[in-house]
Design an enzyme around this catalytic site. Structure first.
Site, PDB file in Angstrom:
ATOM      1  N   ARG A 235       0.857  -1.173   0.000  1.00 54.58           N
ATOM      2  CA  ARG A 235       0.000   0.000   0.000  1.00 54.58           C
ATOM      3  C   ARG A 235       0.897   1.229   0.000  1.00 54.58           C
ATOM      4  O   ARG A 235       1.993   1.214   0.544  1.00 54.58           O
ATOM      5  CB  ARG A 235      -0.906   0.037   1.241  1.00 54.58           C
ATOM      6  CG  ARG A 235      -1.960  -1.040   1.268  1.00 54.58           C
ATOM      7  CD  ARG A 235      -3.058  -0.706   0.263  1.00 54.58           C
ATOM      8  NE  ARG A 235      -4.097  -1.700   0.259  1.00 54.58           N
ATOM      9  CZ  ARG A 235      -4.304  -2.540  -0.748  1.00 54.58           C
ATOM     10  NH1 ARG A 235      -3.514  -2.527  -1.796  1.00 54.58           N
ATOM     11  NH2 ARG A 235      -5.290  -3.396  -0.712  1.00 54.58           N
TER      12      ARG A 235
ATOM     13  N   GLU B 290      -3.681   7.345  -3.523  1.00 54.11           N
ATOM     14  CA  GLU B 290      -3.762   7.225  -4.981  1.00 54.11           C
ATOM     15  C   GLU B 290      -5.182   7.366  -5.517  1.00 54.11           C
ATOM     16  O   GLU B 290      -5.374   7.767  -6.655  1.00 54.11           O
ATOM     17  CB  GLU B 290      -3.135   5.923  -5.462  1.00 54.11           C
ATOM     18  CG  GLU B 290      -3.879   4.678  -5.050  1.00 54.11           C
ATOM     19  CD  GLU B 290      -3.125   3.408  -5.407  1.00 54.11           C
ATOM     20  OE1 GLU B 290      -1.997   3.484  -5.915  1.00 54.11           O
ATOM     21  OE2 GLU B 290      -3.671   2.340  -5.161  1.00 54.11           O
TER      22      GLU B 290
ATOM     23  N   HIS C 251      -1.806  -0.153 -10.541  1.00 55.24           N
ATOM     24  CA  HIS C 251      -2.143  -0.988  -9.386  1.00 55.24           C
ATOM     25  C   HIS C 251      -3.222  -1.986  -9.823  1.00 55.24           C
ATOM     26  O   HIS C 251      -4.407  -1.729  -9.695  1.00 55.24           O
ATOM     27  CB  HIS C 251      -2.658  -0.108  -8.251  1.00 55.24           C
ATOM     28  CG  HIS C 251      -2.918  -0.849  -6.992  1.00 55.24           C
ATOM     29  ND1 HIS C 251      -2.439  -0.422  -5.791  1.00 55.24           N
ATOM     30  CD2 HIS C 251      -3.591  -1.978  -6.727  1.00 55.24           C
ATOM     31  CE1 HIS C 251      -2.811  -1.264  -4.841  1.00 55.24           C
ATOM     32  NE2 HIS C 251      -3.523  -2.218  -5.397  1.00 55.24           N
TER      33      HIS C 251
END
Length: 138
Positions: A55, A84, A110
């Site tokens: 993370r 993000e 991601h």
């Protein structure tokens, strides 16, 4: 049982002292939030390769960018950034990535949760939450 070629490290500082490459795989907790910061980076080798696929909150981005600016042979690879979802464009690592003339920061999408298995797990969990909500169990 201790293996001959495995070194057991108890302190994060010691890990940074001896490692060329560090790959982080932890959940965000009060203990791991911002655990990569100036206090551990001061022990890092000048050519450290740091990988974070956990993370974004695990890394203090501002202090990591300062480390990179002083250590031109170091690199950071991430597929996550702090905040993000709400504000990735203000991320120090993102700005470093966009403005750099070197290749010290690598950011990939991601997408770790995009495997078929991860999607089935997520959809199953969501369906169970809906069923429990409908049945007033939530």
């Amino acid at each position: 049982v201790r293996k001959k070629n495995i070194i057991h490290i108890k302190k994060l500082n010691d890990l940074f002292k001896i490692s060329d490459i560090i790959s982080i795989h932890v959940h965000v907790t009060s203990e791991t939030n911002q655990m990569i910061n100036a206090n551990v980076l001061k022990y890092a080798k000048k050519n450290l390769i740091l990988i974070n696929t956990s993370r974004g909150e695990i890394i203090n981005e501002s202090e990591t960018c300062k480390f990179l600016s002083k250590n031109k042979n170091s690199k950071v690879y991430v597929d996550v950034l702090a905040d993000e979802i709400n504000d990735k464009f203000n991320s120090c690592l993102y700005k470093y990535f966009k403005n750099q003339k070197t290749s010290q920061v690598f950011i990939t999408p991601h997408i770790g949760g995009m495997t078929k298995e991860a999607q089935i797990t997520a959809y199953t969990h969501a369906a169970k939450l809906l069923i429990n909500f409908k049945n007033k169990k939530i």
